[in-house]
Design an enzyme around this catalytic site. Structure first.
Site, mmCIF file in Angstrom:
data_model
loop_
_atom_site.group_PDB
_atom_site.id
_atom_site.type_symbol
_atom_site.label_atom_id
_atom_site.label_comp_id
_atom_site.label_asym_id
_atom_site.label_seq_id
_atom_site.Cartn_x
_atom_site.Cartn_y
_atom_site.Cartn_z
ATOM 1 N N LYS A 104 27.556 39.724 21.881
ATOM 2 C CA LYS A 104 26.732 39.032 22.878
ATOM 3 C C LYS A 104 26.777 39.872 24.141
ATOM 4 O O LYS A 104 27.734 40.609 24.378
ATOM 5 C CB LYS A 104 27.298 37.646 23.179
ATOM 6 C CG LYS A 104 26.266 36.684 23.703
ATOM 7 C CD LYS A 104 25.410 36.186 22.546
ATOM 8 C CE LYS A 104 24.559 35.010 22.878
ATOM 9 N NZ LYS A 104 24.131 34.324 21.641
HETATM 10 N N1 GLU Z 1 20.562 34.508 20.747
HETATM 11 C C1 GLU Z 1 20.350 34.038 19.413
HETATM 12 C C2 GLU Z 1 21.604 33.379 18.878
HETATM 13 O O1 GLU Z 1 22.429 32.944 19.634
HETATM 14 C C3 GLU Z 1 19.783 35.096 18.491
HETATM 15 C C4 GLU Z 1 20.644 36.296 18.303
HETATM 16 C C5 GLU Z 1 19.970 37.403 17.497
HETATM 17 O O2 GLU Z 1 18.887 37.216 17.004
HETATM 18 O O3 GLU Z 1 20.609 38.455 17.391
HETATM 19 O O4 GLU Z 1 21.773 33.197 17.711
#
Ligand code: GLU
Length: 417
Positions: free
Chosen positions: A106
Site C-alpha cells: 500500500k
Molecule cells: N485499493 C484497492 C484495495 O484496497 C485495490 C488495490 C489494487 O487493485 O491493487 O483492494
C-alpha cells in the site's frame, strides 16, 4: 473514553487470531507481522500560488512471497506509516485468499485532495511516483487507486514511470483509463464484487435479495456503484452518505440519480431533494438488512457495535470493523462478510488488467465480469466452508486461508541464506 483501536492494531490482532487457529510458530508469526520493505519519501509540492510545501509519502511492501507486491495509493490527510502498514498487510491476505499471484503493498501521501487543484494533484502524483520509482515496476510492485486517487492518478503515474524508462510500461499500475491500457470492468469491479459477496451471504442464509434494505456508508468509487448495482438487482437502498453526511428515504433512494447529481456539480449527497439528512453515525445504526461500510477503517468499533441493527455487514472499505466490534457483532449473530473477501473484486480485476497489459491482448467486459464472478463466488464458498468446519467467523476463516497460503509459500521457498 478508551482510545479506539488503530488500523494497525486491528490488523495485528486479526493476524494473531489466524496464527493461533493455524497453529503457526512464533518465528513465522513475527515474519508475517513484519513488512518486507517500508519506504518513506518527502514529496515537495509547488502550490499554484508559488509557495512550496513538503508532504509525507509512503510505500510499504508487506509481503513478496507469492509474487510482486500489489495495492493502492491513498491520498488522505490522516495517512501515516502505521495506517499504510495495516493496509499493506490486508492486501497480502486478500491476494492470497482470492488466489492471485501477488504479495501485498500500500502507499499513500498525507494530503487533502479536496483542497488541491488538478495541477497540484498532478504534480504531487508525478513527484511521488518518481520518488518510489526504485521499488515499483510490473515485476516488483504494482500500485492502483485507493481512497482519494482515481484512474487519472494512475495515468499520471504510468506516464511518469514510462518517461523515466524511455518507453511505455502499461503494467506498472492498474486501475488506469481504458485508453492507456486499463481493463474494461475495472472501474466498477470493487462494487460489483461487493454485490456478489452480498448475494453469496444472503443466499447462504436463505434470504431473498429482492426488497432487502440497504445502507451504504461512503458514496465514492466503491459505495456509489455498489449502491447502484444492488438497487438495479432489486435491493432497496434506503440511505447513503459521504464525507459531509448522509441522506435517507424510508421508501428507497435512486442511486443512479444521486450519482448523476454529484457528476453535475454537487459536492455532497446531503440536501438531495426528497431525502432526510442523517449523520454518518446514524446511517451505521439504521434498521436495515444490509449495511455496506465503504469509506474508511474503524467506523464500527467497541462503542457503537452494540447499536448496529443490520443483519449483514458487507465490508466495501478496508478495516471498517475493529476486532472489539467483531466480537460484539458475532455474539449478536450479525453476518460480517470481511473486507479481504467483500472488496477483493477491485484487486481481482487489477490482476486481470495486469495480465492483459503483459500480454497486450484485451478482453471483453463480459469476460472480465464473468471471471470476476467465478473468482469471488469460489472464494466465498471456501471461506464459508472453513468457517463452518472450524466454527469460526467468516473473517477468521478468510484470514486463515490468506495467512495460511502465505505461510505455505514461506515454508516451501525456505529461508535464505
Ligand atoms: N485499493 C484497492 C484495495 O484496497 C485495490 C488495490 C489494487 O487493485 O491493487 O483492494
Amino acid at each position: 473514553m478508551p482510545a479506539r483501536m488503530s488500523a494497525l492494531d486491528s490488523a495485528m490482532s486479526q493476524l494473531a487470531t489466524a496464527v493461533e487457529q493455524l497453529g503457526l510458530d512464533d518465528g513465522l508469526h513475527e515474519l508475517l507481522a513484519t513488512p518486507r520493505r517500508s519506504m518513506q519519501v518527502a514529496v515537495p509540492l509547488r502550490r499554484d500560488d508559488g509557495t512550496m510545501t513538503v508532504l509525507a509519502g509512503y510505500r510499504v511492501q508487506h509481503n513478496l512471497s507469492r509474487g510482486p507486491a500489489k495495492g493502492g495509493i491513498r491520498f488522505h490527510p490522516h495517512t501515516d506509516l502505521d495506517e499504510v502498514r495495516a493496509l499493506a498487510m490486508w492486501m497480502t491476505w486478500k491476494c492470497a485468499l482470492i488466489g492471485i499471484p501477488y504479495g501485498g503493498a500500500k502507499g499513500g501521501v498525507a494530503c487533502d485532495p479536496r483542497l488541491m487543484s488538478r495541477n497540484e494533484l498532478e504534480r504531487v502524483t508525478r513527484r511521488y511516483a518518481s520518488e518510489i520509482m526504485p521499488i515499483i515496476g510490473p515485476e516488483k510492485d504494482i500500485p492502483a487507486p485507493d481512497v482519494g486517487t482515481d484512474e487519472q492518478t494512475m495515468a499520471w503515474m504510468m506516464d511518469t514511470y514510462s518517461a523515466h524508462k524511455g518507453y511505455t510500461v502499461t503494467g506498472v499500475v492498474t486501475g488506469k483509463p481504458v485508453s492507456v491500457g486499463g481493463s474494461l470492468g475495472r472501474g466498477g469491479a470493487t462494487s460489483r464484487g461487493v454485490m456478489f459477496a452480498t448475494f453469496s451471504a444472503l443466499r447462504e442464509a436463505g434470504v431473498d435479495h429482492r426488497g432487502a434494505t440497504v445502507a451504504v456508508q461512503g458514496f465514492g468509487k466503491v459505495g456509489g456503484l455498489a449502491a447502484q448495482y444492488l438497487h438495479d438487482a432489486g435491493c432497496n437502498v434506503l440511505a447513503v452518505s459521504d464525507w459531509k453526511g448522509g441522506v435517507y428515504n424510508g421508501k428507497g433512494l435512486n442511486p443512479a440519480a444521486l450519482l448523476k447529481h454529484l457528476k453535475t456539480g454537487a459536492d455532497t449527497v446531503v440536501g438531495y431533494p426528497g431525502t432526510d439528512t442523517i449523520t454518518n453515525e446514524e446511517l451505521l445504526e439504521l434498521d436495515v438488512d444490509i449495511l455496506v461500510p465503504a469509506a474508511l477503517e474503524g467506523v464500527l468499533h467497541e462503542e457503537n457495535a452494540d447499536r448496529i441493527r443490520a443483519r449483514f455487514i458487507v465490508e466495501g472499505a478496508n478495516g471498517p470493523t475493529t476486532p472489539d466490534a467483531d466480537a460484539v457483532l458475532e455474539s449478536k449473530g450479525v453476518v460480517v462478510v470481511p473486507d479481504i473477501l467483500a472488496n477483493s473484486g477491485g484487486v481481482a480485476v487489477s490482476y486481470f488488467e495486469w495480465v492483459q497489459d503483459l500480454q497486450a491482448y484485451f478482453w471483453s467486459e463480459d469476460e472480465v465480469n464473468d471471471r470476476l464472478k467465478v473468482l469471488m463466488e469460489s472464494a466465498y464458498d471456501q471461506v464459508s466452508g472453513l468457517a463452518g468446519e472450524r466454527s469460526v467467523s467468516l473473517r477468521t476463516a478468510a484470514q486463515m486461508i490468506g495467512v495460511g497460503r502465505v505461510a505455505d509459500a514461506h515454508r516451501t521457498r525456505g529461508l535464505y541464506p
